[in-house]
Design an enzyme around this catalytic site. Sequence first.
Site, PDB file in Angstrom:
ATOM      1  N   GLN A  11       0.806  -1.220   0.000  1.00 58.85           N
ATOM      2  CA  GLN A  11       0.000   0.000   0.000  1.00 58.85           C
ATOM      3  C   GLN A  11       0.841   1.273   0.000  1.00 58.85           C
ATOM      4  O   GLN A  11       0.534   2.231  -0.720  1.00 58.85           O
ATOM      5  CB  GLN A  11      -0.979  -0.001   1.165  1.00 58.85           C
ATOM      6  N   LEU A  12       1.942   1.305   0.735  1.00 62.16           N
ATOM      7  CA  LEU A  12       2.758   2.520   0.788  1.00 62.16           C
ATOM      8  C   LEU A  12       3.606   2.679  -0.465  1.00 62.16           C
ATOM      9  O   LEU A  12       3.661   3.765  -1.061  1.00 62.16           O
ATOM     10  CB  LEU A  12       3.651   2.518   2.027  1.00 62.16           C
ATOM     11  N   TYR A  61       8.728  -7.522   5.733  1.00 64.02           N
ATOM     12  CA  TYR A  61       7.867  -8.585   6.253  1.00 64.02           C
ATOM     13  C   TYR A  61       7.051  -7.930   7.346  1.00 64.02           C
ATOM     14  O   TYR A  61       7.592  -7.512   8.370  1.00 64.02           O
ATOM     15  CB  TYR A  61       8.721  -9.723   6.820  1.00 64.02           C
ATOM     16  N   THR A  62       5.736  -7.798   7.137  1.00 57.76           N
ATOM     17  CA  THR A  62       4.918  -6.999   8.057  1.00 57.76           C
ATOM     18  C   THR A  62       3.828  -7.791   8.783  1.00 57.76           C
ATOM     19  O   THR A  62       3.004  -7.200   9.485  1.00 57.76           O
ATOM     20  CB  THR A  62       4.237  -5.840   7.293  1.00 57.76           C
ATOM     21  N   TYR A 125       8.712  -9.026  15.084  1.00 56.76           N
ATOM     22  CA  TYR A 125       8.624  -7.993  14.041  1.00 56.76           C
ATOM     23  C   TYR A 125       9.389  -6.746  14.451  1.00 56.76           C
ATOM     24  O   TYR A 125      10.217  -6.220  13.690  1.00 56.76           O
ATOM     25  CB  TYR A 125       7.157  -7.654  13.769  1.00 56.76           C
TER      26      TYR A 125
END
Length: 220
Positions: A11-12, A61-62, A125
């Site tokens: 998205q970003l 990796y989110t 994360y």
Amino acid sequence: MKVLVTGVKGQLGHDVMNELAGRGIEGFGVDVEEMDITDKEACERVITGAKPDAVIHCAAYTAVDAAEDNLELCRKVNAEGTRNIAKVCKALDIKMMYISTDYVFNGQGTRPWEPDDEREPLNVYGLTKYEGELAIEQNLTKYFTVRIAWVFGVNGKNFIKTMLNLGKTHDKLTVVSDQIGSPTYTYDLARLLVDMIETDKYGRYHATNEGLCSWCDFAK
């Protein structure tokens, strides 16, 4: 000016490419198919070949929860992948922007976090994004570390889309109300990032929209 953007399917990254195009700045977009950031040679080949003036590194990796069971993969992408790009930027003497996260902090604060506050990640994360920050700091002087939070946009996956989809199949949704943040629209964020990359005001930054709410408030 020419800017290489990683993670353009997210998205970003998608909105950053659109913002560059809207300003007449040449954007060179890559995702995992064009440049696997965990492959050192691929990073060297693609970035050197593109000859950019700057890199905006949005790829990551989110999957925060899944990361707990995938430390090795998460670290390979968020830490090692970032280091691979940073080393190429150093060799080419070009500026780099690293998109980081509020998860590098412990979440126990009673005031808004400042960019130079002590980092103490509590999950996998956050740990790997912190390691990515260290990779930037150890290799570069021309860098922007931009910590973002609670992002949502038109492209890719996000909290809003998840809630809307769950709402179609559930009569009741249960969402936590004890986590507070600042939902941030990627369209707005992209404008800021491009503003920043055109300067040499290097360092650590926090970038969110104004306002506060809980995940429960956001879902409502």
